[in-house]
Design an enzyme around this catalytic site. Structure first.
Site, mmCIF file in Angstrom:
data_model
loop_
_atom_site.group_PDB
_atom_site.id
_atom_site.type_symbol
_atom_site.label_atom_id
_atom_site.label_comp_id
_atom_site.label_asym_id
_atom_site.label_seq_id
_atom_site.Cartn_x
_atom_site.Cartn_y
_atom_site.Cartn_z
ATOM 1 N N CYS A 189 12.649 -61.132 -37.102
ATOM 2 C CA CYS A 189 11.238 -61.094 -36.715
ATOM 3 C C CYS A 189 11.098 -61.283 -35.206
ATOM 4 O O CYS A 189 10.262 -60.648 -34.562
ATOM 5 C CB CYS A 189 10.473 -62.179 -37.470
ATOM 6 S SG CYS A 189 8.696 -62.188 -37.166
ATOM 7 N N HIS A 260 13.507 -55.213 -40.287
ATOM 8 C CA HIS A 260 13.619 -56.653 -40.045
ATOM 9 C C HIS A 260 12.928 -57.440 -41.140
ATOM 10 O O HIS A 260 12.065 -56.938 -41.862
ATOM 11 C CB HIS A 260 13.009 -57.025 -38.680
ATOM 12 C CG HIS A 260 11.513 -57.096 -38.690
ATOM 13 N ND1 HIS A 260 10.812 -58.248 -39.023
ATOM 14 C CD2 HIS A 260 10.570 -56.155 -38.413
ATOM 15 C CE1 HIS A 260 9.509 -58.015 -38.940
ATOM 16 N NE2 HIS A 260 9.332 -56.749 -38.573
ATOM 17 N N CYS A 261 13.327 -58.706 -41.271
ATOM 18 C CA CYS A 261 12.598 -59.682 -42.074
ATOM 19 C C CYS A 261 12.425 -60.896 -41.176
ATOM 20 O O CYS A 261 12.262 -60.730 -39.961
ATOM 21 C CB CYS A 261 13.332 -59.982 -43.384
ATOM 22 S SG CYS A 261 15.072 -60.437 -43.188
ATOM 23 N N GLN A 262 12.421 -62.106 -41.715
ATOM 24 C CA GLN A 262 12.255 -63.270 -40.849
ATOM 25 C C GLN A 262 13.494 -63.497 -39.980
ATOM 26 O O GLN A 262 13.405 -63.622 -38.760
ATOM 27 C CB GLN A 262 11.974 -64.517 -41.687
ATOM 28 C CG GLN A 262 11.764 -65.786 -40.863
ATOM 29 C CD GLN A 262 10.539 -65.691 -39.958
ATOM 30 O OE1 GLN A 262 9.461 -65.292 -40.395
ATOM 31 N NE2 GLN A 262 10.693 -66.026 -38.683
#
Length: 318
Positions: A189, A260-262
Site C-alpha cells: 500500500c 498491491h494489498c496492505q
C-alpha cells in the site's frame, strides 16, 4: 548434416543469421520465435521477440498425440496458430538452452515435439520451420542487445541483512514495487501512495487487493479494487478471473499495472501467482519461486495457497 529422426526437413539457423533477421523490422514481424526453455529461465533472460512455450508433465503426455493436438498444447494462442495456418509468417524458429543441432534434442522434449508438430502442420506452406543452433546461450553471446535481462531483486527475503535498509521502515515497504513481468508489478500500500515511484516504473493502472487501502491518485491511474481481507475464510479464488482479465487488459493496452494489498505479502502476491499459473500455464511451485526471487517477503496464507493449488489443477488438467 544428420538430422534427428522425424525432423529430416527442419532447417538449422545460425545465431548471427537470426540476429540479422530480427534487426530488419519487416523480417522481424514475419518471424515467430518460440523459446522452449523452462519458464523461470525464460523470465530471467530471453530474446526480446521470443514467446515462451508452456511445458509440464501433463503437456508432455498430450503433446504425444496428433501433431495438431501437440501444436495446440505447445502453442495455445489460437490467433497465432491461425496466422501460421494462413501462411502470414515467413519462419517459425524453435530454440532451447544450448543444443548445437536438432540431432541433440531429446525425442520427448518440448523443442523436438514442437518442431515435429510445426513441420507436420506447416508442410506445403510458405512458413519455414527452423531450429536455432546453439540455443539461447549462443544467441545471447552473439546478440546481447537483442536479449532482455530480468530486473535485479528489489527486496531481500525476510530476515536478510541489508546495509541500506532503514530500520524505521517495515521491510515490506522498503525499496519500490518489483517487476514480475514487464507489465506486472507487485508491491505494498505504501508503494501505491508514492506517485514518483509509480511514475518511475511506468505504472498506468493499479489493482488494489484490499478492503481498506485507499486509491490515492484516481485521476491519474486506472484503478480496480478487489475488496478482500487477508484471512483463512476468504474465497479469493472467486476474484481470480476478474483480476486476470484486468491485468490482461492493461497489458493489451500497452500499460503497466501495480498489484498491491496492505503489505504486498499475501493477497496481492496470491493474485500475481494466479496470473502466472493461468497465463503461463506453470505449476504453483515454479510461480512461487519466481515471484519470491523478486519479492522475498511474499507469504500467501494457507487458505490462499490451497486455492492456488486448485487453480493449478484446473489449468494444467484442462
Amino acid at each position: 548434416m544428420p538430422i534427428a529422426m522425424g525432423l529430416e526437413t527442419a532447417c538449422e539457423l545460425e545465431c548471427a543469421a537470426l540476429g540479422a533477421l530480427l534487426r530488419e523490422p519487416r523480417e522481424a514481424e514475419r518471424t515467430l520465435l518460440l523459446d522452449c526453455r523452462p519458464f523461470l529461465a525464460f523470465c530471467r533472460s530471453h530474446v526480446r521477440a521470443a514467446r515462451p512455450v508452456p511445458w509440464n508433465a501433463l503437456l508432455r503426455r498430450r503433446a504425444r498425440g496428433t501433431p495438431a493436438a501437440a501444436l495446440a498444447c505447445l502453442l495455445p494462442d489460437r490467433a497465432l496458430r491461425a496466422r501460421l495456418g494462413r501462411g502470414e509468417l515467413a519462419r517459425a524458429v524453435v530454440l532451447d538452452e544450448s543444443s548445437a543441432s536438432v540431432a541433440e534434442l531429446p525425442p520427448d522434449g518440448p523443442a523436438h515435439l514442437l518442431l515435429a508438430a510445426l513441420q507436420h502442420e506447416m508442410r506445403g506452406g510458405p512458413t519455414t520451420v527452423c531450429f536455432l543452433r546453439g540455443g539461447f546461450k549462443s544467441f545471447q553471446t552473439y546478440c546481447p542487445d537483442l536479449c532482455s535481462e530480468a530486473p535485479a531483486q528489489a527486496l531481500p527475503p525476510a530476515g536478510a541483512e541489508n546495509s541500506n535498509s532503514d530500520p524505521r521502515v517495515p521491510i515490506y515497504d522498503q525499496g519500490g514495487p518489483v517487476e514480475i513481468l514487464p507489465y506486472l508489478y507487485l508491491g505494498s500500500c505504501n508503494h501505491s501512495s508514492d506517485l514518483q515511484g509509480l511514475q518511475a516504473c511506468g505504472i498506468t493502472a493499479v489493482l488494489n487487493v484490499s478492503a481498506s487501502c485507499p486509491n490515492h491518485f484516481e485521476g491519474l491511474f486506472h484503478y480496480k479494487s478487489i475488496p478482500v481481507e487477508d484471512n483463512q475464510m476468504v474465497e479469493i479464488s472467486a476474484w481470480f478471473q476478474e483480476a486476470i482479465s484486468f491485468i490482461d487488459s492493461v497489458k493489451n493496452s500497452g500499460g503497466r499495472v501495480l498489484v498491491h494489498c496492505q503489505a504486498g505479502i499475501s493477497r496481492s502476491a496470491t493474485i500475481c501467482l494466479a496470473y502466472l499459473i493461468q497465463s503461463h500455464r506453470v505449476r504453483l511451485d515454479e510461480a512461487f519461486d519466481f515471484v519470491k526471487q523478486r519479492r522475498g517477503v511474499i507469504s500467501p496464507n494457507f487458505s490462499f495457497m490451497g486455492q492456488l493449488l486448485q487453480l493449478e489443477t484446473q489449468v494444467l488438467c484442462h
